[in-house]
Design an enzyme around this catalytic site. Structure first.
Site, PDB file in Angstrom:
ATOM      1  CB  ILE A 174      39.360 -11.932  14.345  1.00  0.00           C
ATOM      2  CG1 ILE A 174      39.231 -12.871  13.154  1.00  0.00           C
ATOM      3  CG2 ILE A 174      38.362 -12.279  15.462  1.00  0.00           C
ATOM      4  CD1 ILE A 174      39.680 -14.310  13.460  1.00  0.00           C
ATOM      5  CB  CYS A 175      35.829  -8.832  11.170  1.00  0.00           C
ATOM      6  SG  CYS A 175      36.763  -8.570   9.650  1.00  0.00           S
ATOM      7  NE  ARG A 176      31.346 -13.479   5.372  1.00  0.00           N
ATOM      8  CZ  ARG A 176      31.765 -13.508   4.123  1.00  0.00           C
ATOM      9  NH1 ARG A 176      32.609 -12.586   3.677  1.00  0.00           N
ATOM     10  NH2 ARG A 176      31.358 -14.450   3.289  1.00  0.00           N
TER      11      ARG A 176
END
Length: 197
Positions: A152-154
């Site tokens: 996951i990231c932004r």
């Protein structure tokens, strides 16, 4: 369809990107095998020499195939900023935040957050472990083996690059589409600070 072209012409069908034949995915009809065997037996040392006449099938640059002959090519494949984005990005498994929530309800799952430390400390999915994308290639030993790793990231772009790195390294990985922003938008709990929470 390369196989249909090969069958119709009786010759190997080879895709060409920018006029360059891409032998790694050639369709080779059975009828050409005996002639090729003779050429290889007589000293041919390349597929071009061994298969002789071929039918080139033009493929738009970046549509399906890509040369990876230089660092710039690899950067393009990974979607680097200097290469025009994700023109050659490979497709990999992806889940949304609802699926992630269901997985987490069943207990801990390997979840990597590949944002930068300040972003992670502000808010992250509980249980996510921080491994910033720039550090990932040097920290592959820290990634769980033998199970799917969720990334996951932004918003999903950096995590997609991370998944490509993990898959290219032989690991099973899936991108969390929408990223932490999508998780926050659902109203689910978030953790703060430097620990996984």
């Amino acid at each position: 369809d390369l196989q249909a072209v090969a069958a119709a012409s009786g010759r190997p069908a080879v895709p060409a990107v920018g006029g360059t034949a891409q032998w790694a995915v050639a369709a080779l009809p059975a009828a050409s095998a005996a002639a090729a065997e003779g050429r290889f037996g007589a000293g041919a040392r390349s597929l071009r020499e061994g298969y002789g006449a071929v039918t080139l099938v033009a493929v738009p640059d970046g549509a399906v195939l890509a040369d990876l002959d230089s660092p710039r090519d690899v950067d393009r494949w990974l979607g680097g900023a200097g290469a025009g984005g994700s023109v050659l990005r490979m497709e990999h498994p992806e889940i949304d935040v609802d699926v992630l929530a269901g997985l987490l309800d069943g207990g801990p799952v390997p979840l990597l957050d590949v944002r930068m430390p300040d972003e992670y400390e502000e808010a992250h999915v509980p249980g996510a472990v921080l491994v910033p994308l720039p550090e990932l290639p040097d920290r592959l030993a820290d990634v769980p083996q033998g199970e799917v790793v969720y990334v996951i990231c932004r918003s999903g772009a950096r995590s997609a690059k991370a998944v490509e790195i993990l898959v290219a390294s032989g690991l099973d990985a899936a991108n969390v589409a929408g990223g932490t922003m999508a998780w926050v938008d659902t109203g689910r709990d978030v953790a703060t600070g430097s620990g996984p929470g």
